[in-house]
Design an enzyme around this catalytic site. Structure first.
Site, mmCIF file in Angstrom:
data_model
loop_
_atom_site.group_PDB
_atom_site.id
_atom_site.type_symbol
_atom_site.label_atom_id
_atom_site.label_comp_id
_atom_site.label_asym_id
_atom_site.label_seq_id
_atom_site.Cartn_x
_atom_site.Cartn_y
_atom_site.Cartn_z
ATOM 1 N N LYS A 152 12.018 28.790 15.550
ATOM 2 C CA LYS A 152 12.035 28.070 14.282
ATOM 3 C C LYS A 152 12.488 29.005 13.165
ATOM 4 O O LYS A 152 12.066 30.168 13.106
ATOM 5 C CB LYS A 152 10.644 27.519 13.961
ATOM 6 C CG LYS A 152 10.111 26.525 14.990
ATOM 7 C CD LYS A 152 10.850 25.202 14.933
ATOM 8 C CE LYS A 152 10.242 24.193 15.898
ATOM 9 N NZ LYS A 152 10.857 22.852 15.777
ATOM 10 N N ASP B 127 15.990 26.211 15.018
ATOM 11 C CA ASP B 127 15.670 24.880 14.506
ATOM 12 C C ASP B 127 15.140 25.014 13.086
ATOM 13 O O ASP B 127 14.141 25.686 12.842
ATOM 14 C CB ASP B 127 14.616 24.231 15.411
ATOM 15 C CG ASP B 127 14.287 22.803 15.034
ATOM 16 O OD1 ASP B 127 14.870 22.288 14.062
ATOM 17 O OD2 ASP B 127 13.446 22.196 15.720
ATOM 18 N N GLU C 251 19.816 23.671 14.941
ATOM 19 C CA GLU C 251 19.225 22.338 15.037
ATOM 20 C C GLU C 251 18.707 21.844 13.692
ATOM 21 O O GLU C 251 18.047 22.589 12.965
ATOM 22 C CB GLU C 251 18.083 22.379 16.051
ATOM 23 C CG GLU C 251 17.383 21.063 16.306
ATOM 24 C CD GLU C 251 16.385 21.183 17.430
ATOM 25 O OE1 GLU C 251 15.387 20.425 17.401
ATOM 26 O OE2 GLU C 251 16.574 22.011 18.342
ATOM 27 N N GLU D 93 16.819 14.138 16.830
ATOM 28 C CA GLU D 93 15.411 13.792 16.971
ATOM 29 C C GLU D 93 14.928 12.857 15.870
ATOM 30 O O GLU D 93 13.943 12.152 16.046
ATOM 31 C CB GLU D 93 14.541 15.040 16.994
ATOM 32 C CG GLU D 93 14.440 15.773 15.676
ATOM 33 C CD GLU D 93 13.512 16.969 15.752
ATOM 34 O OE1 GLU D 93 12.380 16.869 15.233
ATOM 35 O OE2 GLU D 93 13.911 17.992 16.325
ATOM 36 N N ASP E 163 15.870 11.307 21.154
ATOM 37 C CA ASP E 163 14.466 11.254 21.545
ATOM 38 C C ASP E 163 14.178 9.840 22.029
ATOM 39 O O ASP E 163 14.364 8.865 21.301
ATOM 40 C CB ASP E 163 13.608 11.612 20.330
ATOM 41 C CG ASP E 163 12.112 11.604 20.591
ATOM 42 O OD1 ASP E 163 11.608 10.617 21.162
ATOM 43 O OD2 ASP E 163 11.434 12.566 20.193
ATOM 44 N N HIS F 214 14.989 15.800 22.493
ATOM 45 C CA HIS F 214 13.868 16.369 21.757
ATOM 46 C C HIS F 214 12.540 15.977 22.387
ATOM 47 O O HIS F 214 12.288 14.797 22.636
ATOM 48 C CB HIS F 214 13.928 15.846 20.305
ATOM 49 C CG HIS F 214 12.689 16.086 19.513
ATOM 50 N ND1 HIS F 214 11.790 15.078 19.210
ATOM 51 C CD2 HIS F 214 12.193 17.215 18.949
ATOM 52 C CE1 HIS F 214 10.803 15.582 18.480
ATOM 53 N NE2 HIS F 214 11.008 16.861 18.304
#
Length: 370
Positions: A168, A197, A223, A249, A272, A299
């Site tokens: 992240k 992400d 992401e 997602e 997702d 996701h």
């Protein structure tokens, strides 16, 4: 053909095993609505959906008050017709997260029922493109985790055969993200994938600035760099960097994915199955991505997505974030960094009925039909 005789709705609340933080939220709970469908022959299908942290009761309400009462008496095999009828019956709230998440609970239950009636696992019923898939892990890359622990987790995943680790990003200053990524890359070497992400936290100017740093480390994808509903900004960002842009997602319709794919705003599709509205639309997105020569890396929801990614040819990875261990009798099968879909008929999730019964939340359950 068998008609739907009985439908049950209930919700469980799952607590993650580890602390999960990103640039916009702390993932403290997973509210998980379920739909159980029984047909006139006595066959049963169990489906589910989820929200991160909150919103589950709103999904249960839409299921209970609007969608599920329309199911009893319908032909269970007419999944496409049911999905579209329910979508158009809620046109005033579509396209949107709550409607899509509610539809997913019904749609996954119907596919579970269809597969059980046919005696086939979901991944074979939908195409059977491959019998296993490589995994990357997100579980050790959360934003609050110190750099030394990011490195340790990535090295452990690499030693266990994983193909990559997601980290992240979105620390207050670019230098902080850079330091974390540099430390991991130095230790894992050039052949291990690192994904990042941002969870929609940047402006395009800041995302462009950070993408230049990501290029230094051979990042596999960037992401959700921007708000997910801004296709044009993603298109402009994608044109400015060599790092593949991953989105999906937070997208809730086939048409939104079409816009991303036709404009070049997405290099990786992360559809997702819950947020798109179920297996029925998920497969359409996957085939649309294949037509654009774009891979699908979904996701979350690994226990369900493992069957979907093994059904299609254009899905190179599965995201490792375990969810359902507290409700199942056995976990998803994994060996040397690869995930294997179950050969049992249905979705392939080994639910423990006693655990499901114990997890039901009072006031958030209902039954319809005989």
């Amino acid at each position: 053909m068998a008609k739907i005789r009985h439908v049950e709705i209930f919700m469980a609340n799952l607590t993650p095993k580890v602390k999960r933080t990103d640039a916009i939220q702390c993932f403290e709970s997973q509210e998980t609505p379920f739909v159980r469908i029984v047909d006139s022959d006595g066959a049963m299908g169990l489906g589910y959906t989820y929200t991160i942290g909150q919103g589950g009761p709103a999904i249960v309400s839409l299921l209970r008050e609007t969608l599920v009462p329309k199911l009893v008496g319908r032909e269970a095999e007419e999944i496409e017709r049911i999905w579209r009828d329910l979508l158009f019956s809620t046109h005033a709230t579509s396209v949107g997260a709550i409607t899509s998440l509610a539809l997913a609970a019904i749609d996954t239950a119907l596919w579970d029922l269809r597969c059980k009636r046919a005696g086939l696992p979901l991944w074979r019923m939908l195409g059977g493109a491959k019998s296993s898939v490589p995994m990357y892990t997100t579980e050790g890359g959360w934003l609050h985790i110190p750099t030394k622990d990011l490195v340790a987790d990535a090295l452990e995943a690499q030693a266990n055969g994983f193909s990559g680790s997601k980290i992240k990003i979105g620390r207050p200053h670019l230098s902080e993200d850079r330091e974390r990524l540099a430390a991991v890359r130095e230790q894992v070497g050039p052949n291990y994938e690192i994904m990042v992400d941002a969870n929609q936290c940047f402006s395009r100017a800041e995302a462009t600035r950070r993408a230049r740093v990501l290029e230094e480390f051979g990042i596999a994808w960037f992401e959700e760099p921007l708000p997910a509903d801004d296709v044009l900004e993603h298109q402009l960002l994608a044109a400015s960097t060599s790092v593949p842009i991953a989105v999906g997602e937070s997208i809730y319709s086939l048409s939104q994915f079409k816009d991303y794919l036709t404009t070049g705003g997405a290099s990786i599709v992360q559809v997702d199955v819950a947020r798109i509205g179920g297996i029925t639309p998920w497969m359409k997105v996957a085939h649309l991505a294949e037509a654009h020569n774009v891979p699908v890396c979904p996701h979350f929801l690994m226990e369900l997505h493992v069957s979907l990614v093994c059904a299609i040819p254009n899905a190179p990875w599965l995201e490792y974030i375990p969810q359902l261990d507290s409700l199942t009798a056995s976990p998803m099968k994994m060996e040397w960094g690869r995930a294997y879909p179950s050969d049992a008929p249905g979705l392939g999730i080994d639910w423990d009925e006693e655990k499901l019964e114990a997890a039901k939340i009072n006031g958030l359950k209902a039954g319809f039909g005989g």
